[in-house]
Design a protein around this motif. Structure first.
Motif, PDB file in Angstrom:
ATOM      1  N   ALA A 100      56.713  34.402  -8.521  1.00 34.24           N
ATOM      2  CA  ALA A 100      56.217  34.588  -7.159  1.00 34.24           C
ATOM      3  C   ALA A 100      56.688  33.442  -6.267  1.00 34.24           C
ATOM      4  O   ALA A 100      57.150  32.398  -6.743  1.00 34.24           O
ATOM      5  CB  ALA A 100      54.699  34.677  -7.159  1.00 34.24           C
ATOM      6  N   THR A 122      58.391  43.248  -3.868  1.00 31.57           N
ATOM      7  CA  THR A 122      57.288  42.884  -2.984  1.00 31.57           C
ATOM      8  C   THR A 122      56.182  43.906  -3.222  1.00 31.57           C
ATOM      9  O   THR A 122      56.431  44.994  -3.739  1.00 31.57           O
ATOM     10  CB  THR A 122      57.688  42.911  -1.491  1.00 31.57           C
ATOM     11  OG1 THR A 122      58.095  44.241  -1.142  1.00 31.57           O
ATOM     12  CG2 THR A 122      58.813  41.941  -1.209  1.00 31.57           C
ATOM     13  N   GLU A 124      52.138  44.411  -1.393  1.00 32.93           N
ATOM     14  CA  GLU A 124      50.886  43.920  -0.816  1.00 32.93           C
ATOM     15  C   GLU A 124      49.685  44.284  -1.676  1.00 32.93           C
ATOM     16  O   GLU A 124      48.714  43.523  -1.764  1.00 32.93           O
ATOM     17  CB  GLU A 124      50.714  44.493   0.597  1.00 32.93           C
ATOM     18  CG  GLU A 124      51.728  43.963   1.599  1.00 32.93           C
ATOM     19  CD  GLU A 124      51.513  44.498   3.004  1.00 32.93           C
ATOM     20  OE1 GLU A 124      51.923  43.834   3.967  1.00 32.93           O
ATOM     21  OE2 GLU A 124      50.911  45.588   3.142  1.00 32.93           O
ATOM     22  N   LEU A 127      48.435  42.353  -5.519  1.00 29.14           N
ATOM     23  CA  LEU A 127      47.645  41.124  -5.639  1.00 29.14           C
ATOM     24  C   LEU A 127      46.310  41.361  -4.945  1.00 29.14           C
ATOM     25  O   LEU A 127      46.278  41.888  -3.835  1.00 29.14           O
ATOM     26  CB  LEU A 127      48.393  39.966  -4.985  1.00 29.14           C
ATOM     27  CG  LEU A 127      47.760  38.585  -5.010  1.00 29.14           C
ATOM     28  CD1 LEU A 127      47.641  38.072  -6.438  1.00 29.14           C
ATOM     29  CD2 LEU A 127      48.597  37.607  -4.170  1.00 29.14           C
ATOM     30  N   TYR A 155      50.602  32.274  -6.503  1.00 34.29           N
ATOM     31  CA  TYR A 155      50.546  32.943  -5.210  1.00 34.29           C
ATOM     32  C   TYR A 155      49.188  33.567  -4.962  1.00 34.29           C
ATOM     33  O   TYR A 155      48.834  33.892  -3.831  1.00 34.29           O
ATOM     34  CB  TYR A 155      51.688  33.953  -5.070  1.00 34.29           C
ATOM     35  CG  TYR A 155      51.573  35.261  -5.805  1.00 34.29           C
ATOM     36  CD1 TYR A 155      51.807  36.457  -5.131  1.00 34.29           C
ATOM     37  CD2 TYR A 155      51.285  35.325  -7.169  1.00 34.29           C
ATOM     38  CE1 TYR A 155      51.742  37.675  -5.782  1.00 34.29           C
ATOM     39  CE2 TYR A 155      51.231  36.530  -7.825  1.00 34.29           C
ATOM     40  CZ  TYR A 155      51.460  37.707  -7.132  1.00 34.29           C
ATOM     41  OH  TYR A 155      51.396  38.911  -7.806  1.00 34.29           O
ATOM     42  N   LEU A 159      46.833  33.937  -1.377  1.00 41.85           N
ATOM     43  CA  LEU A 159      46.081  35.101  -0.897  1.00 41.85           C
ATOM     44  C   LEU A 159      44.632  34.728  -0.640  1.00 41.85           C
ATOM     45  O   LEU A 159      44.053  35.106   0.395  1.00 41.85           O
ATOM     46  CB  LEU A 159      46.146  36.251  -1.898  1.00 41.85           C
ATOM     47  CG  LEU A 159      45.290  37.470  -1.496  1.00 41.85           C
ATOM     48  CD1 LEU A 159      45.822  38.142  -0.248  1.00 41.85           C
ATOM     49  CD2 LEU A 159      45.185  38.476  -2.643  1.00 41.85           C
ATOM     50  N   TRP A 199      46.815  39.651 -10.257  1.00 46.19           N
ATOM     51  CA  TRP A 199      47.900  40.570  -9.926  1.00 46.19           C
ATOM     52  C   TRP A 199      47.979  41.696 -10.944  1.00 46.19           C
ATOM     53  O   TRP A 199      47.192  41.779 -11.894  1.00 46.19           O
ATOM     54  CB  TRP A 199      49.220  39.804  -9.858  1.00 46.19           C
ATOM     55  CG  TRP A 199      49.460  38.888 -11.027  1.00 46.19           C
ATOM     56  CD1 TRP A 199      49.990  39.199 -12.245  1.00 46.19           C
ATOM     57  CD2 TRP A 199      49.154  37.481 -11.083  1.00 46.19           C
ATOM     58  NE1 TRP A 199      50.046  38.097 -13.057  1.00 46.19           N
ATOM     59  CE2 TRP A 199      49.548  37.030 -12.374  1.00 46.19           C
ATOM     60  CE3 TRP A 199      48.612  36.573 -10.175  1.00 46.19           C
ATOM     61  CZ2 TRP A 199      49.407  35.695 -12.767  1.00 46.19           C
ATOM     62  CZ3 TRP A 199      48.471  35.262 -10.579  1.00 46.19           C
ATOM     63  CH2 TRP A 199      48.860  34.809 -11.856  1.00 46.19           C
ATOM     64  N   GLY A 218      46.211  42.510  -0.730  1.00 49.11           N
ATOM     65  CA  GLY A 218      47.060  41.827   0.239  1.00 49.11           C
ATOM     66  C   GLY A 218      47.557  42.671   1.391  1.00 49.11           C
ATOM     67  O   GLY A 218      48.345  42.182   2.213  1.00 49.11           O
ATOM     68  N   LYS A 222      49.370  39.603   2.933  1.00 49.58           N
ATOM     69  CA  LYS A 222      50.412  38.889   2.192  1.00 49.58           C
ATOM     70  C   LYS A 222      51.389  39.881   1.571  1.00 49.58           C
ATOM     71  O   LYS A 222      50.982  40.807   0.879  1.00 49.58           O
ATOM     72  CB  LYS A 222      49.790  38.014   1.091  1.00 49.58           C
ATOM     73  CG  LYS A 222      50.812  37.211   0.309  1.00 49.58           C
ATOM     74  CD  LYS A 222      50.143  36.207  -0.619  1.00 49.58           C
ATOM     75  CE  LYS A 222      51.175  35.506  -1.504  1.00 49.58           C
ATOM     76  NZ  LYS A 222      52.160  34.729  -0.718  1.00 49.58           N
ATOM     77  N   SER A 224      53.647  39.246  -0.734  1.00 48.97           N
ATOM     78  CA  SER A 224      53.777  38.975  -2.173  1.00 48.97           C
ATOM     79  C   SER A 224      55.212  39.151  -2.656  1.00 48.97           C
ATOM     80  O   SER A 224      55.555  40.103  -3.363  1.00 48.97           O
ATOM     81  CB  SER A 224      52.823  39.858  -2.979  1.00 48.97           C
ATOM     82  OG  SER A 224      51.486  39.559  -2.681  1.00 48.97           O
TER      83      SER A 224
END
Length: 328
Positions: A100, A122, A124, A127, A155, A159, A199, A218, A222, A224
């Motif tokens: 990450a 990626t 969202e 996570l 990561y 978040l 995650w 997220g 985020k 991610s």
């Protein structure tokens, strides 16, 4: 006749010399080929759904094909987390690693001469903050005073910082517990903590078995980013190895997109989930090697956060840290 015999001897000697020279040239060529084949990329790997394009490429033999095409090879060593990958690379035992955004940023700030060279995925929704299914925590403001487990420096920490900020809270308003992804689920189920930030594949497993629920993920918060990084000096000397790795990863991403059921059957055992679960997990990701301008901006934002929050001592410049030239 004497002259003829001498001529024959000379011709025979020249023939032997030419044949010897030819053999020596062939040996030199063989040595050159062998030297080329001896170029090796040492891969520090992780077995999580976050890195499915890479893991699919490995299982399908795409790395074997791409490296054979350039007369090179690779080694593959799996680690349980991003920090362990960083340790291996820092010790000179790996040339590339994937993880990450935040752990990669921490590695760079600590002095490791690495650069992000491609994306991996990626997601969202990949996570999230989880609570027990029967928890009385209903909204993010309810996290105040609660015990929350997450891997420090991961990561997930970023978040949580963003989530707390939305609720006008800080880390001073909660009790943080440093736990890795493997240990967090049991801590939540056993009521040792009130919430965890974790995650995939753990989100799907815990929500599917009814032991946890998603408080917030997220989405809209985020992106991610999962990234591939390479040791800068190694990559500059061996760009063909880095490009071969990226090409194989791209093929892995395309395979998952075009053959989701087959990819699920291939990867479910690796992640210790069912094929139905991995299909659901795939839906929480965008797999691909691209690094868009938005990706660069996101990674730079994370680096700025890490410096302001005191997670890293030295700031990390996105211009120096991210190198998209290998994607060309």
């Amino acid at each position: 006749m004497k002259n003829n015999i001498i001529s024959l001897v000379i011709a025979f000697s020249l023939g032997i010399f030419a044949l010897t020279a030819c053999n020596e040239n062939e040996k030199t060529a063989d040595k050159a080929t062998t030297a080329k084949e001896q170029k090796v990329l040492r891969v520090a790997a992780q077995a999580y759904p976050l890195y499915s394009p890479i893991n699919a490429a490995y299982k399908l033999g795409y790395f074997d094909e791409e490296f054979k095409a350039i007369g090179a090879s690779y080694t593959w060593t799996e680690f349980a987390s991003g920090p362990l990958v960083n340790e291996a690379v820092a010790a000179g035992e790996g040339d590339v690693g994937f993880m990450a955004d935040l752990p990669a940023i921490i590695a760079r700030s600590s002095g490791q001469n690495i650069q992000v060279v491609s994306g991996v995925s990626t997601g969202e929704r990949s996570l999230a903050v989880l609570t027990r299914a029967d928890s009385d925590i209903k909204k993010i403001t309810d996290l105040k005073g609660k015990k929350i487990a997450y891997a420090f420096g991961s990561y997930a920490q970023h978040l949580l910082a963003l989530v707390l900020d939305q609720a006008k809270l800080t880390f001073d308003d909660v009790e943080s517990v440093n736990l890795g992804a493997a240990d967090s689920p049991n801590a939540l189920v056993n009521k040792d903590v009130d919430a965890i930030v974790i995650w995939e594949q753990f989100i799907t497993k815990l929500t599917n078995n009814g032991s946890a629920k998603v408080l917030i993920d997220g989405t809209g918060i985020k992106k991610s980013n999962m990234v591939l990084y390479a040791v800068k000096d190694f990559a500059e000397k061996n760009p063909e190895l880095i490009k071969a790795f990226i090409k194989a990863t791209k093929r892995g991403a395309e395979y998952i997109k075009n053959n989701p059921k087959e990819a699920a059957a291939l990867l479910a055992p690796k992640y210790n989930v069912t094929e139905e679960e991995i299909l659901k997990i795939f839906g929480n990701f965008n797999f691909g090697v691209e690094l868009s301008d938005d990706d660069v901006k996101e990674i730079t934002t994370v680096a700025d956060y890490a410096y302001k929050a005191g997670i890293i001592k030295q700031p990390v410049s996105g211009d120096e840290f991210i190198n998209r030239s290998y994607l060309n």
